[in-house]
Design a protein around this motif. Sequence first.
Motif, mmCIF file in Angstrom:
data_model
loop_
_atom_site.group_PDB
_atom_site.id
_atom_site.type_symbol
_atom_site.label_atom_id
_atom_site.label_comp_id
_atom_site.label_asym_id
_atom_site.label_seq_id
_atom_site.Cartn_x
_atom_site.Cartn_y
_atom_site.Cartn_z
ATOM 1 N N UNK B 468 0.852 -1.179 0.000
ATOM 2 C CA UNK B 468 0.000 0.000 0.000
ATOM 3 C C UNK B 468 0.891 1.233 0.000
ATOM 4 N N UNK B 469 0.591 2.208 -0.859
ATOM 5 C CA UNK B 469 1.478 3.384 -0.942
ATOM 6 C C UNK B 469 1.343 4.292 0.286
ATOM 7 N N UNK B 470 2.434 4.963 0.607
ATOM 8 C CA UNK B 470 2.474 5.843 1.778
ATOM 9 C C UNK B 470 3.090 7.185 1.389
ATOM 10 N N UNK B 471 2.486 7.850 0.411
ATOM 11 C CA UNK B 471 3.032 9.118 -0.045
ATOM 12 C C UNK B 471 4.306 8.893 -0.844
ATOM 13 N N UNK B 472 5.079 9.970 -1.047
ATOM 14 C CA UNK B 472 6.285 9.846 -1.881
ATOM 15 C C UNK B 472 7.313 8.891 -1.280
ATOM 16 N N UNK B 473 7.319 8.753 0.035
ATOM 17 C CA UNK B 473 8.328 7.903 0.659
ATOM 18 C C UNK B 473 7.748 6.516 0.911
ATOM 19 N N UNK B 474 8.345 5.526 0.268
ATOM 20 C CA UNK B 474 7.875 4.142 0.409
ATOM 21 C C UNK B 474 8.902 3.347 1.204
ATOM 22 N N UNK B 475 8.435 2.305 1.830
ATOM 23 C CA UNK B 475 9.358 1.411 2.518
ATOM 24 C C UNK B 475 10.246 0.705 1.500
ATOM 25 N N UNK B 476 11.397 0.233 1.957
ATOM 26 C CA UNK B 476 12.144 -0.745 1.182
ATOM 27 C C UNK B 476 11.701 -2.117 1.711
ATOM 28 N N UNK B 477 12.199 -3.188 1.129
ATOM 29 C CA UNK B 477 11.602 -4.448 1.552
ATOM 30 C C UNK B 477 12.544 -5.630 1.453
ATOM 31 N N UNK B 478 12.123 -6.667 2.127
ATOM 32 C CA UNK B 478 12.814 -7.946 2.085
ATOM 33 C C UNK B 478 11.848 -8.970 1.511
ATOM 34 N N UNK B 479 12.401 -9.932 0.791
ATOM 35 C CA UNK B 479 11.570 -11.027 0.290
ATOM 36 C C UNK B 479 12.159 -12.343 0.770
ATOM 37 N N UNK B 480 11.291 -13.132 1.337
ATOM 38 C CA UNK B 480 11.710 -14.411 1.909
ATOM 39 C C UNK B 480 11.441 -15.541 0.920
ATOM 40 N N UNK B 481 12.487 -16.287 0.622
ATOM 41 C CA UNK B 481 12.364 -17.465 -0.240
ATOM 42 C C UNK B 481 12.658 -18.722 0.575
ATOM 43 N N UNK B 482 11.952 -19.779 0.246
ATOM 44 C CA UNK B 482 12.293 -21.104 0.750
ATOM 45 C C UNK B 482 13.287 -21.705 -0.245
ATOM 46 N N UNK B 483 14.469 -22.071 0.247
ATOM 47 C CA UNK B 483 15.478 -22.637 -0.666
ATOM 48 C C UNK B 483 15.798 -24.084 -0.298
#
Lengths: 656, 656
Positions: B468-483
């Motif tokens: 969900x957008x939060x104005x001009x400043x957005x979170x950065x993120x992590x993506x979890x993979x099962x390996x």
Amino acid sequence: MKTSKLLSLAVAGAFLASCGNGNNSNGNKSGAMGASDAASRVYVAPGEYDEYYAFLSGGFSGQLATYGLPSGRLLKVIPVFSQDPEKGYGYNEETKPLLQTTHGFIPWDDTHHPDLSQTNGEVDGRWIFINANNTPRVARISLKTFETEETLELPNAAGNHSSTFVTQNTEYIVGGTRFSVPIPQEDVSIKDYKGKFKGVISFVKINPDSGAMNLEFQILMPGFNYDLAHSGKGNSHGWVFFTTYNTEEANTLLEVEASQNDYDYIAAVNWKVAEDYIKQGKFTEMKAPHYHNTYSDETHTGKSEVVETVKILDASQLPGLVYLLPTPKSPHGVDVDPTGEYIIGNGKLSSDLTVHSFSKMLKAIENKAFDGEKYGIPTIKMDAVVAGVVKSTGLGPLHTEFDDKGNAYTTFFISSEVIKWKVGTWEVLDRKPTYYAPGHLMIPGGDSRKPFGKYLVAMNKITKDRFLPTGPELCQSAQLFDISGDKMELLLDFPTIGEPHYAQAIPASKIKDQQTKIYPLKDNHHPYVTRTDADAKVVRDGNNVHVYMTCIRSHFSPDNIEGIKVGDTVYFHVTNVEQDWDIPHGFGVLGAQNAELLIMPGQTETLVWKPTKVGVWPFYCTDFCSALHQEMQGYVRVSAANANTPLKWSLGGDEE
Amino acid sequence: MKTSKLLSLAVAGAFLASCGNGNNSNGNKSGAMGASDAASRVYVAPGEYDEYYAFLSGGFSGQLATYGLPSGRLLKVIPVFSQDPEKGYGYNEETKPLLQTTHGFIPWDDTHHPDLSQTNGEVDGRWIFINANNTPRVARISLKTFETEETLELPNAAGNHSSTFVTQNTEYIVGGTRFSVPIPQEDVSIKDYKGKFKGVISFVKINPDSGAMNLEFQILMPGFNYDLAHSGKGNSHGWVFFTTYNTEEANTLLEVEASQNDYDYIAAVNWKVAEDYIKQGKFTEMKAPHYHNTYSDETHTGKSEVVETVKILDASQLPGLVYLLPTPKSPHGVDVDPTGEYIIGNGKLSSDLTVHSFSKMLKAIENKAFDGEKYGIPTIKMDAVVAGVVKSTGLGPLHTEFDDKGNAYTTFFISSEVIKWKVGTWEVLDRKPTYYAPGHLMIPGGDSRKPFGKYLVAMNKITKDRFLPTGPELCQSAQLFDISGDKMELLLDFPTIGEPHYAQAIPASKIKDQQTKIYPLKDNHHPYVTRTDADAKVVRDGNNVHVYMTCIRSHFSPDNIEGIKVGDTVYFHVTNVEQDWDIPHGFGVLGAQNAELLIMPGQTETLVWKPTKVGVWPFYCTDFCSALHQEMQGYVRVSAANANTPLKWSLGGDEE
């Protein structure tokens, strides 16, 4: 002392008994549904969106945190009353004015009660307001930019706790003093508290178009503690209800001294009558300097102004302005049901909830069913106003919210549970444990005329063994319940930033598409904006040096600067000339005491640097922006104060 | 300028093509598995524990954030190099010394690379280290208290980026300069860069018992940019490998000028040889004042000390100390596989990975298979050291980590993907898109000799439409993979605090049970500790007033203080005398410029207040602690500077 310790132990003991006394009980899922079903109900698959924006106050962190529901993912901490090194808030020159007060620059405060703007009693997604408890202020945050646009100091208040609750059309947000003090402040003995110390309730007018805040008037009140508030709605629109405690007017050892009376009061304040009194001129114009701070998206700068006076209405002198509703026992939260008819007092030292009827209150006032007065304010007879009592058998009721099916939900701090009950019959329908010690709870729209009765979030003060431990300091937490069925179902525990004091939530569909993505560069009227690389320059003005700088993937202009001297004050005015969504740049320079900037596309921010050492010092982009981010750097040469190094700078590699 | 813009556009364009160009595509789940299966694999039911602690650097936030995996829940932000209003870090007197540098008090820095302490090449759960990039420093965090215990400034460095990578038994953590500068600093033209500007690599010795850090020596290096590092392990133990870029030694417009060479170097540094040179006295003792700051759990106070000199080893003069391994093309990350044999160079302007062989390197050194030197440091022939090339067809490889089955995983920033390949055969086995622009990736233990190959976390710089957008400043993120299987499976996107730059993770079982729960009051040796209510007092010393205060549910002692004057500096030394787990108290006083405290059980913290106004001002507990929390308050009376109000205070209600 003995009384105090006994009471402390009693309260602590009751709590500990309910929360496992620190045993690492782990896996206690009483109240939780089948794990795989719950999992699928809170899981938001990669790339999909949460259904609600939830705004949880950070409590002692001084901020407001945005979460997605049902996932519980933290989307953005919105800095409000504290500095935030993640965003530069309170460090760059543009946002420092927002933290200015008559006590000086305050880098850290304590936020408690966010409230969404409403139209016709429904959340409208325009703004969210929040209070500062310690150095009394209120703030307005834009729900287009998710940035704080305005802060306003509340003079005469001390502990702005019962704030910022909005009225039905966002005519006002309010602020009630938690700690009464001499008004105006003076050098008096603390023992002279009784009669000498006073409370104030502030009414802050909201401009319906811009959202701009103005301290319209304050109501002088008895020297009680004003704890929580909520506004009337529907028929009770025009009134705001405040809980009081310490009506004993004690000034020391309040844990004992302020718990003596069998009941305190809910103060019912008629702000339409207040407006009439203002029109009639029945106020005192009091000297009470207070800061009004604003941030403009057009100039990208903040501004601090001092307002010199405030209009005071004296509740003890103005009939019809305030009535006192006796309410057992040290009531904490006061909550108004969606119809506006019922006013729930949550007596924290009781197990019962006392529900007042608005229509009974009007009748009691008409019939003068009073049993006395406090400092000239009529106290209504309890029988004449109470509609019912919820016999909960819980301990320590604090707050109540509502769903869209005529049910109410109340948190019990000491017995650590949420209890669901029927508005009107006062019958208890369900109860579920929470882990542990919930304060507020929140249902999206749950304090409006139109609740969205799907989720309930209980906000817990203590977590102990609920998450992996992190040393002596543990997170506080929120617990998400599904309340769409007859029985509440616990879905998820999620940790929070600071204390999740109170919260608001709104369906994502109402604000998702109004989000600002970039600031148009052409509309940037910052006094030091630099719109193109070619306009970059360095200007000396005595010992002040202004660097007009641009940044874009993947360079700064200028990137080499010479002729700076020890003793100079260097202002780096950095404009991010990107016009792409989600391409911020950072700016850091080695040894800068204000350290860094984080600049959104189209924005200008200013970092002040007072170099202390001769040498060549690097600056660089602090926010990984492109494959050549690591190359996005430059140097500043700093000479001795008496050196004659000429001022020069590069423009994209071509030295001037 | 033209070259620069073209290159920028090329890089930006490639990226944008891969990331949907800002379309609100929402729901793009390429690479994601069936939602309900993924849901159950990341769901941690209420009261149950995550399987791993993950520590994600905050990047430009300057902190280190603790998450649980697989849930992605944020458990605690550990403040390190920035102030933190949630915790009082950098505001209370006890922690301010940790942010002291020779450039002054720095309230905000930029953290990049956390590294867990290791024993015999395996993560051991004792400490985690992290670097400050902007004002060069390293820090040590206790994994018993989750608090920063030590910070150390690195002189001569500028942009401490290739840091804090540990050696196999935590003999050292390292720090390589990202920006070369004059060493020692002097007032020279930036144009004199080539030959005049130098790099340093710092070796910080870790005391094996206490973890105490000492800047043991620095190695003077050519004026390149030192980007990333990783230590040898197994056979290659004793070496640390650093990537370089800008071996062109450009000083302006680096996005073009530093991308000219077909290859840069991986610098292989033999620290055992360095130790021998130190023993032989072949170093220069250089004046290089730098701060060494420590925080003690015994005194609950921080201390700043200045160390005056550092031992310098000159790589250009000392044979066998450093070798340069040619590596295409502007290599960013350098990663060593679990056996220690392979050193992977991630050439960010290439699509290939260049893998060096440690045993081939030794043989090349033995055979002097050099093709030249740089500032006296031998450059090894490429053929003599390269073991293989991974032909990925991805764009912009940045970092590689390893599982426990002989596989490697590399992030590609520009093509936004993770590619799995076989160590030894260099065969590409799998590839999955990430959203968007991943920098580092992390596998628990993935840079040690014993990876835990169940999860992989890709850390993405850009999110655009993922949340969900939060104005001009957005979170950065992590993506979890099962390996754990043959193919990577995307399980979860979770937002992060600041930039999730690099990360570490460890099985929860290794550190969960060593957590400190409270600080024993009897062991609190803070100089201003107050252990019982009866010992509370107020002491005037000229214009300084020291308040010895206790707090416990639900009162402060003293809670009434008189005789403070405008012009005084008031030190509130508040001891939380609770000895129960998870019962912190806060302390705030209206208008205090340092605002607040947050005090753990058994701890003492100090707030400084310079009252500016006559009056009676409240203080209160800012962390909701009990059913009578709202009653936990007090007052300070402030008189005019020339008033003669006597100093007095209450003790639990009994005025002194």
